[in-house]
Design a protein around this motif. Structure first.
Motif, PDB file in Angstrom:
ATOM      1  N   LEU A 183       5.526  12.256   1.456  1.00 52.34           N
ATOM      2  CA  LEU A 183       4.129  12.382   1.046  1.00 52.34           C
ATOM      3  C   LEU A 183       3.858  13.677   0.278  1.00 52.34           C
ATOM      4  N   GLU A 184       4.595  14.724   0.581  1.00 52.27           N
ATOM      5  CA  GLU A 184       4.335  16.027  -0.034  1.00 52.27           C
ATOM      6  C   GLU A 184       5.165  16.290  -1.281  1.00 52.27           C
ATOM      7  N   ASP A 185       6.186  15.494  -1.530  1.00 55.29           N
ATOM      8  CA  ASP A 185       7.039  15.704  -2.698  1.00 55.29           C
ATOM      9  C   ASP A 185       6.387  15.043  -3.915  1.00 55.29           C
ATOM     10  N   ARG A 211       7.499   8.757  -5.173  1.00 55.19           N
ATOM     11  CA  ARG A 211       6.384   7.804  -5.167  1.00 55.19           C
ATOM     12  C   ARG A 211       6.770   6.647  -4.255  1.00 55.19           C
ATOM     13  N   THR A 212       5.861   6.258  -3.389  1.00 52.03           N
ATOM     14  CA  THR A 212       6.175   5.254  -2.374  1.00 52.03           C
ATOM     15  C   THR A 212       5.305   4.013  -2.494  1.00 52.03           C
ATOM     16  N   ARG A 272       0.853  -1.190   0.000  1.00 56.09           N
ATOM     17  CA  ARG A 272       0.000   0.000   0.000  1.00 56.09           C
ATOM     18  C   ARG A 272       0.883   1.232   0.000  1.00 56.09           C
ATOM     19  N   GLU A 273       0.263   2.380  -0.135  1.00 54.12           N
ATOM     20  CA  GLU A 273       0.999   3.641  -0.098  1.00 54.12           C
ATOM     21  C   GLU A 273       1.426   3.971   1.339  1.00 54.12           C
ATOM     22  N   LEU A 274       2.480   4.746   1.453  1.00 54.78           N
ATOM     23  CA  LEU A 274       2.914   5.260   2.747  1.00 54.78           C
ATOM     24  C   LEU A 274       1.835   6.188   3.292  1.00 54.78           C
ATOM     25  N   ARG A 275       1.646   6.182   4.610  1.00 58.00           N
ATOM     26  CA  ARG A 275       0.660   7.046   5.272  1.00 58.00           C
ATOM     27  C   ARG A 275       1.340   7.807   6.414  1.00 58.00           C
ATOM     28  N   ALA A 276       0.770   8.943   6.766  1.00 57.79           N
ATOM     29  CA  ALA A 276       1.284   9.727   7.889  1.00 57.79           C
ATOM     30  C   ALA A 276       1.310   8.893   9.163  1.00 57.79           C
ATOM     31  N   ALA A 277       0.336   8.008   9.316  1.00 61.07           N
ATOM     32  CA  ALA A 277       0.249   7.173  10.520  1.00 61.07           C
ATOM     33  C   ALA A 277       1.389   6.154  10.628  1.00 61.07           C
ATOM     34  N   ASP A 278       2.192   6.005   9.582  1.00 58.58           N
ATOM     35  CA  ASP A 278       3.323   5.069   9.607  1.00 58.58           C
ATOM     36  C   ASP A 278       4.542   5.629  10.342  1.00 58.58           C
ATOM     37  N   ALA A 295       8.476  14.113  10.138  1.00 56.25           N
ATOM     38  CA  ALA A 295       9.026  14.998   9.107  1.00 56.25           C
ATOM     39  C   ALA A 295       9.509  14.191   7.897  1.00 56.25           C
ATOM     40  N   TYR A 296      10.134  13.046   8.136  1.00 56.93           N
ATOM     41  CA  TYR A 296      10.603  12.156   7.074  1.00 56.93           C
ATOM     42  C   TYR A 296       9.421  11.687   6.221  1.00 56.93           C
ATOM     43  N   VAL A 297       8.367  11.217   6.868  1.00 60.03           N
ATOM     44  CA  VAL A 297       7.182  10.738   6.161  1.00 60.03           C
ATOM     45  C   VAL A 297       6.500  11.888   5.422  1.00 60.03           C
TER      46      VAL A 297
END
Length: 164
Positions: free
Chosen positions: A46-48, A52-53, A5-11, A40-42
């Motif tokens: 996510l914002e760049d 793509r993750t 799945r895609e990376l999430r902030a909750a990770d 901050a890493y996540v």
């Protein structure tokens, strides 16, 4: 069972755990020392729009490994990077994840070429690259400085036109 799945902030908490569980191995991936730095890493990923993750997660939806590509849109190329939580290593999780990311990016992602590099003294990373279909193209001598020692880096790539 492992799902992609895609990376999430909750990770972020699991990212932090991966980094602090094996600080020596993960230090080349970034400086992670608290939950704020993990967030901050996540968030950066996510914002760049050119990152793509894809992550592998377990049955409890806990992140096991991360693979990502930094996209060079002008050339339809990308630089792949990956890491695994110590819980997921030597189980084939990262190899399957990187292969899935590469398949996606060379297909629907519209890229033509994916590149990566791994230290010659990191056979696990080399095994991941080969299992994901990357072909060795060269050797960059003494590219990285790791703990005061120069280390060679193997370069590898996978093309859209390569047989799967």
């Amino acid at each position: 069972m492992t799902v992609f799945r895609e990376l999430r902030a909750a990770d972020a908490d699991r990212v932090l755990d991966a980094f602090v569980s094996d600080a020596a191995e993960m230090s080349r991936q970034g400086d992670m020392h608290d939950l704020a730095s993990a967030r901050a890493y996540v968030t950066r990923m996510l914002e760049d729009p050119d990152v793509r993750t894809l992550v592998a997660a377990d049955d409890a939806d806990r992140l096991l490994a991360l693979a990502a590509v930094s996209v060079d849109r002008a050339n339809a190329n990308g630089w792949v990077f990956y890491w695994a939580h110590p819980d997921a290593r030597r189980r084939g999780v990262t190899s399957r994840l990187v292969r899935a990311l590469a398949d996606r990016e060379l297909g629907e992602g519209g890229l033509h070429r994916l590149e990566l590099g791994y230290r010659v003294n990191n056979p696990g990373s080399g095994a991941v690259a080969r299992a994901a279909g990357f072909v060795q193209e060269g050797l960059e001598r003494e590219k990285f400085l790791v703990n005061g020692e120069r280390v060679d880096v193997v370069t590898a790539a996978r093309l859209k036109t390569d047989p799967v």
